[in-house]
Motif scaffolding. Sequence first.
Motif, mmCIF file in Angstrom:
data_model
loop_
_atom_site.group_PDB
_atom_site.id
_atom_site.type_symbol
_atom_site.label_atom_id
_atom_site.label_comp_id
_atom_site.label_asym_id
_atom_site.label_seq_id
_atom_site.Cartn_x
_atom_site.Cartn_y
_atom_site.Cartn_z
ATOM 1 N N ARG A 1 0.836 -1.203 0.000
ATOM 2 C CA ARG A 1 0.000 0.000 0.000
ATOM 3 C C ARG A 1 0.869 1.250 0.000
ATOM 4 O O ARG A 1 0.544 2.253 -0.627
ATOM 5 N N GLU A 2 1.995 1.172 0.737
ATOM 6 C CA GLU A 2 2.942 2.291 0.769
ATOM 7 C C GLU A 2 3.488 2.580 -0.631
ATOM 8 O O GLU A 2 3.527 3.728 -1.078
ATOM 9 N N GLU A 3 3.939 1.516 -1.309
ATOM 10 C CA GLU A 3 4.493 1.661 -2.661
ATOM 11 C C GLU A 3 3.436 2.197 -3.625
ATOM 12 O O GLU A 3 3.738 3.030 -4.474
ATOM 13 N N ILE A 4 2.224 1.692 -3.494
ATOM 14 C CA ILE A 4 1.129 2.155 -4.352
ATOM 15 C C ILE A 4 0.894 3.647 -4.135
ATOM 16 O O ILE A 4 0.662 4.406 -5.079
ATOM 17 N N GLY A 5 1.007 4.079 -2.879
ATOM 18 C CA GLY A 5 0.813 5.497 -2.561
ATOM 19 C C GLY A 5 1.924 6.386 -3.114
ATOM 20 O O GLY A 5 1.703 7.551 -3.428
ATOM 21 N N LYS A 6 3.142 5.817 -3.232
ATOM 22 C CA LYS A 6 4.304 6.607 -3.669
ATOM 23 C C LYS A 6 4.471 6.642 -5.177
ATOM 24 O O LYS A 6 5.101 7.545 -5.723
ATOM 25 N N CYS A 7 3.954 5.631 -5.875
ATOM 26 C CA CYS A 7 4.332 5.487 -7.290
ATOM 27 C C CYS A 7 3.645 6.509 -8.185
ATOM 28 O O CYS A 7 2.538 6.958 -7.905
ATOM 29 N N ASP A 8 4.340 6.882 -9.250
ATOM 30 C CA ASP A 8 3.685 7.696 -10.286
ATOM 31 C C ASP A 8 3.423 6.862 -11.533
ATOM 32 O O ASP A 8 2.838 7.346 -12.496
ATOM 33 N N LEU A 9 3.887 5.590 -11.511
ATOM 34 C CA LEU A 9 3.594 4.672 -12.616
ATOM 35 C C LEU A 9 3.522 3.244 -12.080
ATOM 36 O O LEU A 9 4.403 2.818 -11.336
ATOM 37 N N LEU A 10 2.456 2.555 -12.460
ATOM 38 C CA LEU A 10 2.289 1.150 -12.068
ATOM 39 C C LEU A 10 2.185 0.302 -13.333
ATOM 40 O O LEU A 10 1.400 0.610 -14.227
ATOM 41 N N ILE A 11 3.015 -0.746 -13.393
ATOM 42 C CA ILE A 11 2.904 -1.703 -14.500
ATOM 43 C C ILE A 11 2.225 -2.959 -13.960
ATOM 44 O O ILE A 11 2.776 -3.635 -13.085
ATOM 45 N N VAL A 12 1.032 -3.239 -14.450
ATOM 46 C CA VAL A 12 0.337 -4.468 -14.069
ATOM 47 C C VAL A 12 0.670 -5.517 -15.125
ATOM 48 O O VAL A 12 0.464 -5.275 -16.316
ATOM 49 N N ALA A 13 1.213 -6.656 -14.701
ATOM 50 C CA ALA A 13 1.605 -7.676 -15.671
ATOM 51 C C ALA A 13 1.071 -9.047 -15.278
ATOM 52 O O ALA A 13 1.366 -9.553 -14.200
ATOM 53 N N GLY A 14 0.262 -9.625 -16.138
ATOM 54 C CA GLY A 14 -0.219 -10.985 -15.900
ATOM 55 C C GLY A 14 -1.163 -11.116 -14.737
ATOM 56 O O GLY A 14 -1.178 -12.134 -14.058
ATOM 57 N N SER A 15 -1.947 -10.070 -14.504
ATOM 58 C CA SER A 15 -2.993 -10.199 -13.495
ATOM 59 C C SER A 15 -4.299 -9.735 -14.101
ATOM 60 O O SER A 15 -4.361 -8.672 -14.714
ATOM 61 N N SER A 16 -5.324 -10.538 -13.950
ATOM 62 C CA SER A 16 -6.637 -10.156 -14.463
ATOM 63 C C SER A 16 -7.377 -9.267 -13.475
ATOM 64 O O SER A 16 -8.488 -8.839 -13.729
ATOM 65 N N LEU A 17 -6.736 -9.016 -12.333
ATOM 66 C CA LEU A 17 -7.273 -8.105 -11.324
ATOM 67 C C LEU A 17 -8.680 -8.498 -10.870
ATOM 68 O O LEU A 17 -9.616 -7.707 -10.920
ATOM 69 N N VAL A 18 -8.788 -9.740 -10.430
ATOM 70 C CA VAL A 18 -10.074 -10.183 -9.896
ATOM 71 C C VAL A 18 -9.986 -10.586 -8.427
ATOM 72 O O VAL A 18 -11.000 -10.634 -7.745
ATOM 73 N N VAL A 19 -8.782 -10.884 -7.927
ATOM 74 C CA VAL A 19 -8.672 -11.337 -6.537
ATOM 75 C C VAL A 19 -8.475 -10.135 -5.622
ATOM 76 O O VAL A 19 -7.450 -9.455 -5.671
ATOM 77 N N MET A 20 -9.486 -9.861 -4.816
ATOM 78 C CA MET A 20 -9.393 -8.751 -3.873
ATOM 79 C C MET A 20 -8.592 -9.193 -2.654
ATOM 80 O O MET A 20 -8.568 -10.372 -2.347
ATOM 81 N N PRO A 21 -7.968 -8.281 -1.903
ATOM 82 C CA PRO A 21 -7.994 -6.832 -2.123
ATOM 83 C C PRO A 21 -6.920 -6.324 -3.095
ATOM 84 O O PRO A 21 -6.934 -5.154 -3.436
ATOM 85 N N VAL A 22 -6.033 -7.205 -3.553
ATOM 86 C CA VAL A 22 -4.926 -6.765 -4.415
ATOM 87 C C VAL A 22 -5.472 -6.106 -5.688
ATOM 88 O O VAL A 22 -4.925 -5.111 -6.183
ATOM 89 N N ALA A 23 -6.583 -6.659 -6.209
ATOM 90 C CA ALA A 23 -7.172 -6.150 -7.444
ATOM 91 C C ALA A 23 -7.581 -4.676 -7.324
ATOM 92 O O ALA A 23 -7.724 -3.974 -8.323
ATOM 93 N N GLY A 24 -7.743 -4.192 -6.098
ATOM 94 C CA GLY A 24 -8.145 -2.805 -5.913
ATOM 95 C C GLY A 24 -6.983 -1.823 -5.964
ATOM 96 O O GLY A 24 -7.196 -0.609 -6.074
ATOM 97 N N LEU A 25 -5.743 -2.324 -5.890
ATOM 98 C CA LEU A 25 -4.578 -1.433 -5.822
ATOM 99 C C LEU A 25 -4.450 -0.500 -7.040
ATOM 100 O O LEU A 25 -4.182 0.695 -6.871
#
Length: 258
Positions: free
Chosen positions: A187-211
């Motif tokens: 959560r800290e890294e998500i708060g700091k980043c100005d760019l996120l690369i999502v790779a190989g995730s369909s983003l369905v498993v919560m809570p990670v999918a919400g990041l």
Amino acid sequence: MSHLPNDVLTKVCKAAELVLASEHTIALTGAGSSTPSGVPDFRSADSGLWTRYSPMEVASLTTFRQQPEKFFRWLRPLAAQILKAEPNPSHMAFATLGQNGFIEAVITQNIDGLHQRAGAKVVIEVHGSLNTLTCIGCYQQYPSNGYIDAYIQQGEIPRCQVCDRILKPDVVLFEEQLPFEPWLKAREEIGKCDLLIVAGSSLVVMPVAGLPMKVIENQARVIIVNKTPTYIDDYAEVVIHGDVADILPAIAKEVLDV
Ligand code: ZN
């Protein structure tokens, strides 16, 4: 990377430009980044290894507690696949980008340790890892080495040397909370980043999918590389529907060649 179609190449270049322009890039990887290494998505019903049970039933805390033999029977082929898996070009690409200062951290939903084996330095394992086991009685933690090998070869359920209770692999099962520290760090890294690369995730498993949505809310940018569409595609700066093992090396090459 000449084998990639032109429209994909254009997106690869755009993604590389974003990486070069960003101050703090992080990655979020899921099952799709390990499938090219032969590690199936254990949550997927069509993973082929488990036809008799639904993963949601057998990979749950309830099954682990009430029928550990059933849980370990289910885990055995997956653990065997993981032990023999090697990092693929997407793992290598993330490691190289990290070593050259273009990526600060990799948040992963995977439990196979392949990012670390590829040489990535900062890996946040939000769904735990198969590298360690913890006693359900006295909470003594053990490295998997030896235990997992013996279990895969002989089917022996791993037990605590101190109290003889069953050892639970430190992976997050259904019905289980995410491990506190990795989740906080993610959560800290998500708060700091100005760019996120999502790779190989369909983003369905919560809570990670919400990041990724948090990243969008922070007005930061998102690149998606996944075989199938995700709920965040409409908000992302670059969306590439393809194999991470083809796309990530192409992006890394473009970044590093500048
Ligand atoms: Zn114990």
